[in-house]
Design an enzyme around this catalytic site. Sequence first.
Site, PDB file in Angstrom:
ATOM      1  N   VAL A  17       0.840  -1.394  -0.161  1.00 58.04           N
ATOM      2  CA  VAL A  17       0.016  -0.012   0.164  1.00 58.04           C
ATOM      3  C   VAL A  17       0.883   1.235   0.082  1.00 58.04           C
ATOM      4  O   VAL A  17       2.144   0.996  -0.029  1.00 58.04           O
ATOM      5  CB  VAL A  17      -1.038   0.022   1.333  1.00 58.04           C
ATOM      6  CG1 VAL A  17      -1.940  -1.133   1.101  1.00 58.04           C
ATOM      7  CG2 VAL A  17      -0.264  -0.113   2.433  1.00 58.04           C
ATOM      8  N   GLY A  18       0.434   2.353   0.017  1.00 58.90           N
ATOM      9  CA  GLY A  18       1.105   3.748  -0.080  1.00 58.90           C
ATOM     10  C   GLY A  18       1.919   4.001   1.186  1.00 58.90           C
ATOM     11  O   GLY A  18       3.080   4.421   1.069  1.00 58.90           O
ATOM     12  N   ASP A  19       1.769   3.345   2.281  1.00 59.43           N
ATOM     13  CA  ASP A  19       2.671   3.498   3.384  1.00 59.43           C
ATOM     14  C   ASP A  19       2.454   2.244   4.201  1.00 59.43           C
ATOM     15  O   ASP A  19       2.020   2.142   5.254  1.00 59.43           O
ATOM     16  CB  ASP A  19       2.025   4.727   4.114  1.00 59.43           C
ATOM     17  CG  ASP A  19       0.609   4.487   4.592  1.00 59.43           C
ATOM     18  OD1 ASP A  19      -0.106   3.666   4.207  1.00 59.43           O
ATOM     19  OD2 ASP A  19      -0.065   5.366   5.413  1.00 59.43           O
ATOM     20  N   ASP A  20       3.196   1.183   3.772  1.00 64.11           N
ATOM     21  CA  ASP A  20       3.558  -0.051   4.539  1.00 64.11           C
ATOM     22  C   ASP A  20       3.724  -0.037   5.938  1.00 64.11           C
ATOM     23  O   ASP A  20       4.866   0.968   6.114  1.00 64.11           O
ATOM     24  CB  ASP A  20       4.585  -1.096   3.708  1.00 64.11           C
ATOM     25  CG  ASP A  20       4.194  -1.173   2.213  1.00 64.11           C
ATOM     26  OD1 ASP A  20       3.178  -0.959   1.922  1.00 64.11           O
ATOM     27  OD2 ASP A  20       4.785  -1.888   1.686  1.00 64.11           O
ATOM     28  N   VAL A  21       3.172  -0.465   6.756  1.00 58.57           N
ATOM     29  CA  VAL A  21       3.497  -0.468   8.201  1.00 58.57           C
ATOM     30  C   VAL A  21       3.048  -1.505   9.188  1.00 58.57           C
ATOM     31  O   VAL A  21       1.980  -2.289   8.537  1.00 58.57           O
ATOM     32  CB  VAL A  21       3.040   0.920   8.803  1.00 58.57           C
ATOM     33  CG1 VAL A  21       1.736   0.885   9.029  1.00 58.57           C
ATOM     34  CG2 VAL A  21       3.316   0.960  10.258  1.00 58.57           C
TER      35      VAL A  21
END
Length: 44
Positions: A17-21
């Site tokens: 996704v745009g901001d993997d976490v």
Amino acid sequence: MHDSRKDTVIEDSYISVGDDVIAIKGGWDQYGAVYGRPSKNILI
């Protein structure tokens, strides 16, 4: 649902996704502090 986790392995995961976490939770709000059970021994 658990508010903390112990002796856990996260492996073979593909997150795109745009901001993997990966966020590790250590108790929820004042209830987590009173319960006193932190997340620990986590291997990613």
